[in-house]
Design a protein around this motif. Sequence first.
Motif, short mmCIF file in Angstrom:
data_model
loop_
_atom_site.label_atom_id
_atom_site.label_comp_id
_atom_site.label_asym_id
_atom_site.label_seq_id
_atom_site.Cartn_x
_atom_site.Cartn_y
_atom_site.Cartn_z
N LYS A 1 -5.42 -0.14 7.10
CA LYS A 1 -4.16 -0.50 6.47
C LYS A 1 -3.29 -1.29 7.45
O LYS A 1 -3.28 -1.01 8.64
CB LYS A 1 -3.41 0.75 6.01
N LEU B 1 -2.66 -9.51 2.14
CA LEU B 1 -2.81 -8.12 2.59
C LEU B 1 -4.22 -7.60 2.27
O LEU B 1 -4.85 -6.95 3.10
CB LEU B 1 -1.76 -7.24 1.92
N ASN B 2 -4.73 -7.91 1.09
CA ASN B 2 -6.08 -7.49 0.71
C ASN B 2 -7.13 -8.14 1.62
O ASN B 2 -8.10 -7.48 2.01
CB ASN B 2 -6.36 -7.81 -0.75
N LYS C 1 0.24 -9.98 -1.57
CA LYS C 1 -0.79 -9.01 -1.93
C LYS C 1 -2.19 -9.56 -1.64
O LYS C 1 -3.06 -8.85 -1.13
CB LYS C 1 -0.65 -8.62 -3.41
N TYR C 2 -2.39 -10.84 -1.93
CA TYR C 2 -3.67 -11.50 -1.66
C TYR C 2 -3.98 -11.47 -0.16
O TYR C 2 -5.07 -11.07 0.25
CB TYR C 2 -3.60 -12.94 -2.17
N HIS D 1 0.86 -1.17 0.00
CA HIS D 1 0.00 0.00 0.00
C HIS D 1 0.89 1.21 0.00
O HIS D 1 2.11 1.09 -0.09
CB HIS D 1 -1.04 -0.01 1.13
N TYR E 1 -6.67 -9.03 4.72
CA TYR E 1 -6.56 -8.34 6.01
C TYR E 1 -7.29 -7.00 5.96
O TYR E 1 -8.04 -6.66 6.88
CB TYR E 1 -5.08 -8.14 6.35
N GLN E 2 -7.07 -6.26 4.89
CA GLN E 2 -7.69 -4.93 4.79
C GLN E 2 -9.20 -5.02 4.67
O GLN E 2 -9.92 -4.17 5.20
CB GLN E 2 -7.08 -4.15 3.63
N LEU E 3 -9.72 -6.06 4.02
CA LEU E 3 -11.17 -6.24 3.94
C LEU E 3 -11.75 -6.64 5.30
O LEU E 3 -12.81 -6.17 5.69
CB LEU E 3 -11.51 -7.31 2.90
#
Length: 190
Positions: free
Chosen positions: A81, A71-72, A68-69, A46, A74-76
Amino acid sequence: MSILEYNGAAVVAMKGKDCVAIAADKRFGIQAQTVSFNFKKIFEMHDKLYVGLPGLATDVQTLANKLKYNLNLYQLRENKKMKPKTFQGLVSSLLYEKRFGPYFVEPVVAGLDPKTNEPFVAALDLIGCPMETDDFVVSGTCTEQLYGMCESLWRPDMEPDDLFETISQALLNAVDRDALSGWGAVVHVM
């Protein structure tokens, strides 16, 4: 030759005064044969978090996609962030779960805390053992040269412009002494 040196790489991250920088070379090669001059080794997770992945090219791309998968996800789930320290734990656990058939990468994590803007740099080995420092971390095929350059050029509390110049000079002068890395560099300053 170690499988970690098969494609060649150089990644370095440095802390400054309320800023952090990460840099990598651009060469992709097969041992001493250069194949490309624009291989991506630093990935933006990010706007305040980057990861550098030196090592075997196929594992670099696989691990970057997995990170990246996750991390996304986690953010959802958390609706915020991810902090660099938390991301380092994610990278560490991903690497450790594959310790018997590891990804041949030695990641470098660099970022700023999303709330406090505190700089963070860390490096991990291929089974996920983390090393956090207050100055700089290096990884890749020219670590000895990078350590020497960083130790002589790095100073505490550098401003972003000074940090950019220092990390650029350290990386460019180190890869000049290594046949498996080089052919340009990319630098990200946060």
